[in-house]
Design a protein around this motif. Structure first.
Motif, mmCIF file in Angstrom:
data_model
loop_
_atom_site.group_PDB
_atom_site.id
_atom_site.type_symbol
_atom_site.label_atom_id
_atom_site.label_comp_id
_atom_site.label_asym_id
_atom_site.label_seq_id
_atom_site.Cartn_x
_atom_site.Cartn_y
_atom_site.Cartn_z
ATOM 1 N N HIS A 158 0.789 9.270 -5.751
ATOM 2 C CA HIS A 158 1.136 10.664 -5.473
ATOM 3 C C HIS A 158 2.111 11.206 -6.507
ATOM 4 O O HIS A 158 2.009 12.372 -6.909
ATOM 5 C CB HIS A 158 1.699 10.812 -4.062
ATOM 6 N N ALA A 159 3.049 10.376 -6.956
ATOM 7 C CA ALA A 159 3.986 10.824 -7.994
ATOM 8 C C ALA A 159 3.231 11.116 -9.291
ATOM 9 O O ALA A 159 3.490 12.121 -9.966
ATOM 10 C CB ALA A 159 5.057 9.764 -8.223
ATOM 11 N N TRP A 160 2.287 10.261 -9.649
ATOM 12 C CA TRP A 160 1.472 10.491 -10.845
ATOM 13 C C TRP A 160 0.647 11.772 -10.694
ATOM 14 O O TRP A 160 0.569 12.589 -11.613
ATOM 15 C CB TRP A 160 0.554 9.293 -11.092
ATOM 16 N N GLY A 161 0.041 11.958 -9.527
ATOM 17 C CA GLY A 161 -0.753 13.163 -9.274
ATOM 18 C C GLY A 161 0.084 14.423 -9.346
ATOM 19 O O GLY A 161 -0.358 15.439 -9.892
ATOM 20 N N TYR A 162 1.324 14.371 -8.843
ATOM 21 C CA TYR A 162 2.196 15.542 -8.903
ATOM 22 C C TYR A 162 2.573 15.852 -10.343
ATOM 23 O O TYR A 162 2.619 17.018 -10.743
ATOM 24 C CB TYR A 162 3.448 15.320 -8.051
ATOM 25 N N LEU B 46 0.827 -1.212 0.000
ATOM 26 C CA LEU B 46 0.000 0.000 0.000
ATOM 27 C C LEU B 46 0.857 1.257 0.000
ATOM 28 O O LEU B 46 0.505 2.254 -0.636
ATOM 29 C CB LEU B 46 -0.946 -0.001 1.193
ATOM 30 N N THR B 47 1.985 1.213 0.681
ATOM 31 C CA THR B 47 2.898 2.359 0.687
ATOM 32 C C THR B 47 3.451 2.606 -0.708
ATOM 33 O O THR B 47 3.506 3.752 -1.173
ATOM 34 C CB THR B 47 4.038 2.117 1.687
ATOM 35 N N VAL B 48 3.849 1.540 -1.395
ATOM 36 C CA VAL B 48 4.378 1.683 -2.755
ATOM 37 C C VAL B 48 3.301 2.203 -3.700
ATOM 38 O O VAL B 48 3.529 3.122 -4.487
ATOM 39 C CB VAL B 48 4.962 0.345 -3.260
#
Length: 119
Positions: free
Chosen positions: A96-100, A88-90
Motif C-alpha cells: 500500500h505504501a508503494w501504491g500510494y 502478510l500485514t507487513v
C-alpha cells in the motif's frame, strides 16, 4: 453446627474413551485462568514443531487421545498462523505504501502536464 464447610472427596466423573483409558470430566486449565501448567507443558519439549508432533503420533497412534498432544498441536498452529498473519500485514502495508507513492507520482505528473498544456 458442625457440617457447614465439608467438601466432597469423591473423584471427578470420568469418561471411557478407549478400552482401559479414561478421561476426567473436570475442566482443563486454560491460559485465561492464570494457571502456568500450560506454559510448562508446552515448553517441556522446546522446538517441538508440528512435524515432530506428527512423527510422535505416527510412532504411537494411542497419543491421539492425549489432551497434552492436542494442546501442543493447537499452540503450534496458533504460532504459525500468527506469524503468517504478521508477515502478510507487513507485506500488505509495504504494498500500500508503494501504491500510494505511485499514485502521488502519477498525480504530480498529471499536474505538470496540465501546466504545460495551459501555457
Amino acid at each position: 453446627g458442625g457440617g457447614g464447610g465439608s467438601r466432597s472427596t469423591a473423584p471427578p466423573p470420568t469418561l471411557e474413551v478407549w478400552p482401559g483409558e479414561r478421561l476426567c470430566a473436570h475442566p482443563s486449565p486454560t491460559c485465561f485462568s492464570g494457571d502456568t501448567e500450560i506454559v510448562a507443558a508446552s515448553s517441556e519439549t522446546p522446538g517441538l514443531g508440528a512435524l515432530d508432533i506428527g512423527s510422535e503420533v505416527v510412532h504411537d497412534p494411542s497419543k491421539l487421545i492425549e489432551a497434552q498432544l492436542w494442546k501442543k498441536v493447537m499452540v503450534e498452529v496458533a504460532v504459525d498462523a500468527n506469524l503468517a498473519a504478521l508477515l502478510l500485514t507487513v507485506v500488505g502495508s509495504l504494498y500500500h505504501a508503494w501504491g500510494y507513492s505511485q499514485y502521488r507520482y502519477a498525480k504530480e505528473q498529471e499536474r505538470r502536464l496540465r501546466e504545460l498544456g495551459a501555457d
